[in-house]
Design an enzyme around this catalytic site. Structure first.
Site, PDB file in Angstrom:
ATOM      1  N   MET A 107     -35.027 -36.210 -40.926  1.00  0.00           N
ATOM      2  CA  MET A 107     -34.427 -37.531 -40.849  1.00  0.00           C
ATOM      3  C   MET A 107     -33.714 -37.914 -42.147  1.00  0.00           C
ATOM      4  SD  MET A 107     -37.529 -39.530 -38.879  1.00  0.00           S
ATOM      5  CE  MET A 107     -36.608 -41.074 -38.736  1.00  0.00           C
ATOM      6  N   HIS A 108     -32.984 -39.013 -42.086  1.00  0.00           N
ATOM      7  CA  HIS A 108     -32.444 -39.746 -43.239  1.00  0.00           C
ATOM      8  C   HIS A 108     -31.251 -39.084 -43.927  1.00  0.00           C
ATOM      9  CE1 HIS A 108     -36.194 -41.819 -42.662  1.00  0.00           C
ATOM     10  NE2 HIS A 108     -36.924 -40.866 -43.221  1.00  0.00           N
ATOM     11  N   ASP A 167     -37.865 -35.727 -36.636  1.00  0.00           N
ATOM     12  CA  ASP A 167     -38.890 -34.686 -36.624  1.00  0.00           C
ATOM     13  C   ASP A 167     -40.292 -35.189 -36.305  1.00  0.00           C
ATOM     14  OD1 ASP A 167     -39.023 -36.008 -39.085  1.00  0.00           O
ATOM     15  OD2 ASP A 167     -38.747 -34.209 -40.283  1.00  0.00           O
TER      16      ASP A 167
END
Length: 478
Positions: free
Chosen positions: A78-79, A233
């Site tokens: 992520m991110h 995830d």
């Protein structure tokens, strides 16, 4: 019918092929590299994800059942900030989740009450929005050319399908998302000089997001099929582990640690550093308490003592009341509940009798107390965790699982051997998107054993946990 799950991790892309009974028929992993050009930077070339996907899909296509593939699901770290121009080409390397260069930008955003109020989360330096703000301030020529901002798995989706699409669980980790409304926030985007037009469209993780491009089907041998929305995830791992309904939870004892709880409603608590994100299924959310060093703390002790982690822990005997020696596992700062990047690990009350075994026991106990902090933070939001699946490499230690169960005063269920990770969750989402199956296919795995807390140790654990929390308050400003 068969289904594919692609999990884009930091160090590898993993692909699995499952049948309608969710048996894993084939799997393939492709290593990926991370570039760290400066201290605090962590970047990856998005083209490497596409190359890895071609290799992995081609490898799965060698299995005869791959000709019956109906859907592909995506999971990813992520991110990450993947900035692309009008020609869909990346304008710079992707800044990953563990890239911390934007700490100044993150602090500035977090000081604006709108971000916590709307997103339901602290703005951490690892989130997407502060990274893009860093680009705006330091690489304005890149920012000015940015046509779309995509999360890593969503750039991979663009390559696979030609569609600009994200889904709720991953988008909730950007700091531009109205997590309660499950939509982009025009107000937060405007604060960052962006518009909704630069964001991908949104679908639920279990919904279709596009179709595998004809050219890629011909190149890889995988039939043209539906590509599901997928998940970030941790949400994908929860789908793989069957943690999808209110009251279900998992405790992941990996390099870092996660206490993940599924929620039927939206319960933000940014002040506690609890992560509150959308789940990958409609009308479902999840919360996470995150600690930065779990098994990593034990590996640190192994390096320090010159003994392996297995040697340090193989003969600890039964769980007992904590001794005076205390370990705070803040080797690289801490997320939940402190949001403290500056705090560092501590050993307290060492004496001549402290040997490697005693130190190992204190490390395991200190990590267990950190998980107890996460449980308390979740409790403060109204989320009660009374039982959880124990996942990750550390869950192979019977002693540690028993210690965690007693410290947290919950029952821990240890699954039988099998892969219940993000790739399986992605494949299950592919099954939902391509067949219309519901959340009931995301069942929990068979359990090998259940570990209950030891009531005789409850009072001693509670007292030691109180000492642990007090130690942080005394040491955090030193």
């Amino acid at each position: 019918m068969t289904f594919i799950g692609l999990d884009l991790g930091t160090s590898s892309l993993k692909a699995i092929l499952i049948d309608a009974q969710q048996n894993i028929l084939s799997e393939h992993a492709v290593p990926l590299s991370v570039e760290r050009r400066q201290d605090g930077w962590s970047e990856q070339d998005p083209q490497s994800w596409c190359d890895a996907a071609i290799e992995a899909l081609s490898a799965l296509a060698a299995h005869p059942a791959c000709g019956e593939v109906m859907g592909i699901g995506l999971s990813g770290h992520m991110h990450g900030a993947t900035l692309i121009g009008a020609d869909d080409a990346p304008l710079r390397p992707c800044m990953l989740w563990n890239d911390t260069r934007s700490h100044v930008e993150a602090a500035g955003m977090d000081a604006n009450p709108q971000f916590r109020d709307i997103s339901g989360n602290i703005v951490f330096p690892g989130f997407t929005a502060p990274k893009v703000e860093w680009v705006r301030r330091n690489e304005p020529h890149v920012f000015d050319q940015t046509a779309k901002v995509l999360l890593p798995k969503d750039y991979l989706r663009l390559f696979l399908t030609g569609e600009y699409v994200s889904e709720m669980s991953d988008a909730a980790g950007t700091a531009w998302f109205d997590t309660g409304k499950r939509d982009w926030s025009d107000a937060l985007l405007s604060e960052c000089g962006l518009t909704r037009a630069q964001m991908p469209a949104l679908v639920e993780g279990s919904a279709p997001s596009g179709t595998l491009r004809k050219e890629l089907a011909a190149q890889t041998g995988v039939p043209q099929c539906t590509v599901a929305g997928g998940a970030g995830d941790n949400a994908a791992a929860a789908i793989g582990a069957g943690v999808v309904t209110e009251g279900s939870a998992f405790l992941s004892l990996g390099t870092s640690g996660v206490l993940f709880a599924a929620n039927a409603g939206y319960r933000p608590a940014p002040a506690s550093a609890v992560h509150t994100f959308c789940h990958a299924l409609p009308d479902t959310w999840h919360q996470m308490g995150v600690i930065l060093a779990a098994t990593d703390a034990l590996e640190w002790l192994a390096r320090l003592t010159g003994q392996s982690a297995a040697a340090l822990t193989h003969d600890l005997g039964d769980v007992r009341a904590p001794e005076k020696t205390l370990f705070l596992p803040y080797l690289g700062g801490e997320r939940t509940p402190h949001n403290d990047a500056q705090i560092r690990g501590q050993f307290l009350h060492l004496d001549h009798a402290t040997d490697a075994k005693a130190a190992a026991r204190a490390v395991l106990q200190g990590v267990s107390f950190a998980f107890a902090d996460c449980k308390d933070a979740l409790h403060a939001t109204g989320t009660e965790v009374t039982r959880a699946l124990a996942l990750g490499g550390g869950a192979k230690s019977d002693h540690w699982v028993a210690m965690l169960a007693t410290t947290l005063n919950i029952t821990l269920d240890v699954p039988k051997d099998g892969d219940f990770g993000a790739a399986l969750g992605a494949a299950r989402l592919a099954m939902m998107a391509s067949t219309g199956a519901g959340a009931d296919i995301a069942s929990q795995p068979p359990i090998s054993r259940s570990v209950d807390p030891d009531p005789a140790l409850h009072s001693a654990m509670a007292d030691a946990h109180a000492r642990y929390k007090h130690a942080y308050t005394l040491l955090k400003d030193l």
